[in-house]
Design a protein around this motif. Structure first.
Motif, PDB file in Angstrom:
ATOM      1  N   TYR A   1     -16.547 -24.449  21.278  1.00 32.84           N
ATOM      2  CA  TYR A   1     -17.195 -23.640  20.248  1.00 32.84           C
ATOM      3  C   TYR A   1     -16.234 -22.624  19.625  1.00 32.84           C
ATOM      4  N   ASP A   2     -15.263 -22.141  20.396  1.00 33.78           N
ATOM      5  CA  ASP A   2     -14.246 -21.259  19.794  1.00 33.78           C
ATOM      6  C   ASP A   2     -13.449 -22.028  18.740  1.00 33.78           C
ATOM      7  N   ALA A   3     -13.095 -23.270  19.069  1.00 33.91           N
ATOM      8  CA  ALA A   3     -12.353 -24.091  18.112  1.00 33.91           C
ATOM      9  C   ALA A   3     -13.197 -24.377  16.876  1.00 33.91           C
ATOM     10  N   ILE A   4     -14.463 -24.675  17.086  1.00 36.80           N
ATOM     11  CA  ILE A   4     -15.352 -24.958  15.954  1.00 36.80           C
ATOM     12  C   ILE A   4     -15.455 -23.747  15.031  1.00 36.80           C
ATOM     13  N   ARG A   5     -15.627 -22.566  15.609  1.00 38.53           N
ATOM     14  CA  ARG A   5     -15.715 -21.360  14.776  1.00 38.53           C
ATOM     15  C   ARG A   5     -14.422 -21.133  14.005  1.00 38.53           C
TER      16      ARG A   5
END
Length: 486
Positions: A463-467
């Motif tokens: 989710y950090d990468a997605i954000r």
């Protein structure tokens, strides 16, 4: 899907009364097709875009009521999820700079809307599925306040008799269940409208069905859902599953799904409305007092409210629309296959390709749909949704071919021809169709770009990468540089 319907419960008598009324509407519609003067003088086109609302870090912002209040523009409407809104462009002809007008109007309205929604802590993202969604955003608590949505969700679940199961396999596997239709809210689309005379409707609908796979391959923009990398256009299987009223037993019996590609080429718009009435029970059996036959025989234009509301709860990827403007009835094909975004320029390029190609194919002396099976068109659609711009599809006279090669060699010239027939200036056509060509040459659309960016961040928490990628995506969206040049 924003039409207001009051909160209510439906009895057996309500459903019986509604069934009688909707069949009466269908009979009157058949008579209108034979006798009425439909508006065909100057065919219009239209465009709608569904949007996501996010906070500063890109997570969903459940603030559509506040956002619509500050936007204060009737072109913007509510949608199913509190993190959704929809924007409608004014109908226009394509000649005389219509495509450029769509782009300028969209950019102007979206920029002003974003400026205003910042005051309530919401920013706008155009993407097929907001990749930062989590399970909590797809619970019933995130439903919009319009009573229609909760009522529709209750009716779908009641018809199904059990929770909704979502299962999609891509690079990752997603399995989850939902006790409402909120997963449908994750699906944000672009919708194109093309007005047609009654006697040409079947040709435009058939052509739209035949090219749906190519459209999706070129414009896929939904590769992530709930942190999982799935299909390049995950929106397609998600929408099909999220509003499925059938239990497993009904599926096995061959009952038709409410999100439906269809099963045959048609000869009249009546075929589609008749299928609606024959195959699908009403989800919202609301009945009004209008007698459509009395109105028609008095020289008026019937609203056919029951027929239209019922049609709005059957989610064809190319939907027939009966509507009234200036007191005159008209028909439209509503093309619903594509995701929103990535940029306004990309959206209008998709529109140019669709409007041009569908015109050429619909007016061809040898219809494309006479050369291929309907099942081949449906298979193309789902293969394109799964594989995106890498998809290989079937095309008459060619066999299986990369969608990008087919577009470059055969379909772009047809799109230019069709735009010329609409009265689009050659330089304007070149401007937008060059974007389609660029995607094909670089093998890049929104989904492909996003997946490549995620691959560069594979060591980060998902989710950090997605954000992080979504933040870069939003910069590109605001710059309005077509995605193949990012």
């Amino acid at each position: 899907m924003g039409e207001e319907v009051d909160a209510q419960e439906f009895t057996g008598a309500d459903r019986t009364r509604h069934r009688v009324k909707v069949r009466r509407c269908l009979d009157v519609f058949a008579r209108m097709l034979r006798e009425a003067a439909f508006d065909t003088d100057d065919p219009m086109t239209g465009l709608e875009v569904e949007l996501n609302l996010v906070d500063k870090v890109g997570d969903p912002a459940l603030r559509n009521a506040e956002a619509l209040e500050v936007i204060a523009n009737p072109d913007f409407q509510t949608e199913l999820g509190q993190f959704n809104i929809e924007m409608n462009s004014a109908p226009a002809t394509l000649r005389g700079g219509g495509l450029t007008g769509f782009e300028e109007g969209l950019r102007r309205s979206l920029n002003e809307a974003e400026r205003r929604t910042a005051d309530v802590g919401a920013e706008i993202v155009m993407i097929g599925i907001l990749p930062t969604l989590t399970d909590e955003h797809l619970s019933i608590d995130a439903i919009s306040s319009n009573p229609r949505y909760r009522l529709l969700s209750e009716q779908v679940l009641a018809a199904r008799g059990e929770d909704i199961t979502i299962e999609i396999r891509g690079a990752d596997l997603l399995r989850t269940t939902a006790d409402s239709i909120l997963p449908e809210a994750a699906c944000t689309s672009t919708q194109f409208h093309v007005q047609t005379p009654p006697d040409r409707f079947a040709a435009y609908w058939n052509a739209s069905q035949a090219i749906a796979g190519v459209q999706v391959a070129l414009a896929a923009n939904s590769p992530y859902l709930l942190g999982k990398q799935l299909w390049r256009e995950t929106r397609i299987p998600l929408f099909e599953q999220a509003t499925d009223t059938r239990s497993e037993e009904l599926k096995a019996q061959g009952v038709r799904p409410r999100v439906w590609f269809g099963e045959r080429w048609i000869t009249s718009v009546f075929d589609l409305f008749e299928e609606n009435v024959r195959y699908f029970p009403a989800l919202l059996p609301v009945t009004d007092d209008e007698d459509p036959l009395t109105v028609l025989e008095a020289g008026g234009t019937p609203n056919l409210s029951e027929l239209r509301l019922h049609n709005g709860t059957i989610y064809r990827w190319n939907r027939p629309v009966y509507d009234i403007a200036g007191g005159r009835p008209h028909l439209r094909v509503e093309n619903r296959a594509l995701a929103a975004g990535p940029t306004v320029a990309d959206i209008v390029a998709n529109a140019a390709f669709y409007f041009g190609l569908v015109r050429t194919l619909a007016e061809s002396q040898r219809p494309l749909w006479s050369q291929m099976s309907f099942s081949a068109a449906e298979e193309n659609f789902h293969v394109a949704a799964r594989d995106g711009i890498e998809a290989e599809i079937y095309w008459p006279g060619v066999g299986r071919v990369r969608a990008t090669e087919l577009v470059l060699r055969r379909l772009l010239p047809m799109a230019y021809e069709g735009l010329a027939a609409w009265g689009v200036d050659r330089s304007e056509a070149e401007h937008y169709l060059a974007i389609i060509e660029g995607r094909c040459l670089t093998n890049t659309n929104g989904a492909e770009w996003f997946v490549r960016q995620m691959a560069e961040r594979e060591d980060e928490e998902r989710y950090d990468a997605i954000r992080s990628v979504l933040a870069v995506y939003r910069d590109g969206m605001h710059a309005n540089v077509p995605v193949h040049r990012w």
